[in-house]
Design a protein around this motif. Structure first.
Motif, PDB file in Angstrom:
ATOM      1  N   LEU A   2       0.849  -1.180   0.000  1.00  0.00           N
ATOM      2  CA  LEU A   2       0.000   0.000   0.000  1.00  0.00           C
ATOM      3  C   LEU A   2       0.890   1.237   0.000  1.00  0.00           C
ATOM      4  O   LEU A   2       1.802   1.349   0.822  1.00  0.00           O
ATOM      5  N   VAL A   3       0.659   2.156  -0.920  1.00  0.00           N
ATOM      6  CA  VAL A   3       1.420   3.403  -0.992  1.00  0.00           C
ATOM      7  C   VAL A   3       0.457   4.541  -0.701  1.00  0.00           C
ATOM      8  O   VAL A   3      -0.574   4.671  -1.358  1.00  0.00           O
ATOM      9  N   LEU A   4       0.791   5.352   0.291  1.00  0.00           N
ATOM     10  CA  LEU A   4      -0.054   6.472   0.690  1.00  0.00           C
ATOM     11  C   LEU A   4       0.713   7.777   0.588  1.00  0.00           C
ATOM     12  O   LEU A   4       1.924   7.804   0.775  1.00  0.00           O
ATOM     13  N   THR A   5      -0.011   8.849   0.319  1.00  0.00           N
ATOM     14  CA  THR A   5       0.579  10.182   0.321  1.00  0.00           C
ATOM     15  C   THR A   5       0.083  10.898   1.568  1.00  0.00           C
ATOM     16  O   THR A   5      -1.110  10.918   1.846  1.00  0.00           O
ATOM     17  N   ARG A   6       1.007  11.446   2.339  1.00  0.00           N
ATOM     18  CA  ARG A   6       0.660  12.166   3.566  1.00  0.00           C
ATOM     19  C   ARG A   6       1.484  13.440   3.606  1.00  0.00           C
ATOM     20  O   ARG A   6       2.598  13.496   3.114  1.00  0.00           O
ATOM     21  N   LYS A   7       0.953  14.442   4.245  1.00  0.00           N
ATOM     22  CA  LYS A   7       1.669  15.698   4.470  1.00  0.00           C
ATOM     23  C   LYS A   7       2.141  15.741   5.911  1.00  0.00           C
ATOM     24  O   LYS A   7       1.674  14.963   6.747  1.00  0.00           O
ATOM     25  N   GLU A  10       0.106  14.736   9.235  1.00  0.00           N
ATOM     26  CA  GLU A  10      -0.947  13.765   8.976  1.00  0.00           C
ATOM     27  C   GLU A  10      -0.546  12.387   9.486  1.00  0.00           C
ATOM     28  O   GLU A  10       0.632  12.076   9.611  1.00  0.00           O
ATOM     29  N   LYS A  11      -1.547  11.555   9.771  1.00  0.00           N
ATOM     30  CA  LYS A  11      -1.318  10.251  10.411  1.00  0.00           C
ATOM     31  C   LYS A  11      -1.789   9.102   9.544  1.00  0.00           C
ATOM     32  O   LYS A  11      -2.625   9.274   8.666  1.00  0.00           O
ATOM     33  N   ILE A  12      -1.254   7.940   9.878  1.00  0.00           N
ATOM     34  CA  ILE A  12      -1.710   6.655   9.358  1.00  0.00           C
ATOM     35  C   ILE A  12      -1.919   5.779  10.594  1.00  0.00           C
ATOM     36  O   ILE A  12      -1.068   5.748  11.490  1.00  0.00           O
ATOM     37  N   GLU A  19       0.107   3.996  15.488  1.00  0.00           N
ATOM     38  CA  GLU A  19      -0.125   5.259  14.803  1.00  0.00           C
ATOM     39  C   GLU A  19       1.197   5.791  14.260  1.00  0.00           C
ATOM     40  O   GLU A  19       2.180   5.874  14.985  1.00  0.00           O
ATOM     41  N   THR A  21       2.828   9.082  12.362  1.00  0.00           N
ATOM     42  CA  THR A  21       2.601  10.482  12.012  1.00  0.00           C
ATOM     43  C   THR A  21       3.808  11.006  11.240  1.00  0.00           C
ATOM     44  O   THR A  21       4.947  10.752  11.621  1.00  0.00           O
TER      45      THR A  21
END
Length: 88
Positions: A2-7, A10-12, A19, A21
């Motif tokens: 899974l590839v996610l974009t976060r700034k 922001e958290k996953i 968690e 961050t």
């Protein structure tokens, strides 16, 4: 995978209790903050790979004489007569 974009900020959330961050982004570096229970082991990738390799080496460096003496204490046969699994 899974590839996610976060700034930054922001958290996953992983499962119920982990968690991640994004704490900071500087150029090519991303700083992550990890919150997880103490019993969850967290390693950098290269450290984890070194641990796995060290464990493989330890498993393949069994000294038959030392194993024989341990087995004799337990009343078992000699190590040379045992079929030990091959470590890959």
């Amino acid at each position: 995978m899974l590839v996610l974009t976060r700034k930054a900020g922001e958290k996953i959330v992983i499962g119920d209790n982990i968690e991640v961050t994004v704490a900071e982004i500087k150029g090519d570096s991303v700083r992550l903050a990890l919150h997880a229970p103490k019993q969850v082991k967290i390693y950098r990738g290269e450290i984890f790979e070194a641990i796995v390799e060290e464990n493989k080496q330890a498993a393949t460096n069994i000294v038959p004489d030392a194993l024989d003496s341990l087995l004799q204490v337990k009343g078992q046969t000699k190590a040379s007569k045992l079929k030990l699994p091959e470590v890959k």
